[in-house]
Design an enzyme around this catalytic site. Structure first.
Site, PDB file in Angstrom:
ATOM      1  N   LYS A   1       3.412   2.018  -5.214  1.00 28.25           N
ATOM      2  CA  LYS A   1       3.711   1.083  -5.769  1.00 28.25           C
ATOM      3  C   LYS A   1       3.156   1.285  -7.385  1.00 28.25           C
ATOM      4  CE  LYS A   1       5.162  -2.171  -4.071  1.00 28.25           C
ATOM      5  NZ  LYS A   1       4.771  -2.713  -3.237  1.00 28.25           N
TER       6      LYS A   1
ATOM      7  N   SER B   1       0.724  -1.934   0.001  1.00 28.05           N
ATOM      8  CA  SER B   1      -0.096  -0.309  -0.246  1.00 28.05           C
ATOM      9  C   SER B   1       1.118   1.859   0.163  1.00 28.05           C
ATOM     10  CB  SER B   1      -1.722   0.082   0.604  1.00 28.05           C
ATOM     11  OG  SER B   1      -1.834  -1.091   1.356  1.00 28.05           O
TER      12      SER B   1
ATOM     13  N   ASP C   1       2.271  -9.653  -7.016  1.00 27.73           N
ATOM     14  CA  ASP C   1       1.103  -9.291  -7.065  1.00 27.73           C
ATOM     15  C   ASP C   1       0.351 -10.506  -7.979  1.00 27.73           C
ATOM     16  OD1 ASP C   1       0.759  -7.997  -4.438  1.00 27.73           O
ATOM     17  OD2 ASP C   1       0.103  -6.216  -5.274  1.00 27.73           O
TER      18      ASP C   1
END
Length: 173
Positions: free
Chosen positions: A12, A9, A33
């Site tokens: 980026k 958070s 991710d």
């Protein structure tokens, strides 16, 4: 290549999207991710894979590391083949994490960017997102930067993603 490292958070992903918009050539965006989502569901809650503790701590196992090493080598191969790549990373091991990338990227031109964000601000973003384990942002805010060497650092605490992206784009050759 551009590698952005910052905690959960920290901003980026928004910076990456803005970089893709402001850089004159097409750049592919890949992130940790994406890698985690590509793993079988069973590995996303396994001691061999990746585990997210209730307090936001993240633990990774041996199988995760093996697959991560292959993923990093694959991204390096893409860059060697001529792809322009922006990587959105979270160096849970600080300098040790950067070393894995440095070995794989030997001989490539890389812009190393630290994305900083005050823990309390990142924690607020984390709550607003609703898709993260509460506590990750605060835990990772400084941890991911320990011992990491950067060419440039941006602070998204009070700076918008587009402004951060413009600062980074100005350093791309």
């Amino acid at each position: 290549m551009i590698i952005l490292n910052g905690g959960s958070s920290s901003g980026k992903s928004g910076i990456v999207r803005c970089l893709q918009a402001v850089l004159p050539d097409p750049w592919q965006a890949l992130g940790v991710d994406t890698f985690v989502e590509s793993l079988p569901a069973a590995m996303r809650s396994s001691s061999a894979g990746i585990e997210f503790a209730p307090d936001g701590e993240v633990q990774v196992g041996a199988v995760f590391r093996e697959l991560e090493a292959a993923w990093i080598e694959g991204i390096a191969a893409m860059a060697r083949a001529g792809a322009r790549v922006i990587v959105d990373e979270v160096f849970l091991g600080g300098a040790q994490s950067q070393q894995r990338w440095l070995r794989a990227l030997a001989g490539l031109e890389v812009l190393w960017v630290g994305v900083r964000c005050q823990g309390a601000v990142a924690a607020g973003r984390e709550l607003a997102r609703g898709d993260r384990t509460v506590g990750m942002a605060q835990t990772q805010a400084e941890l991911v930067h320990r011992g990491v060497r950067y060419d440039l650092e941006v602070d998204s605490t009070r700076r918008e993603s587009l402004e951060c992206a413009r600062l980074i784009a100005a350093r791309v050759h």
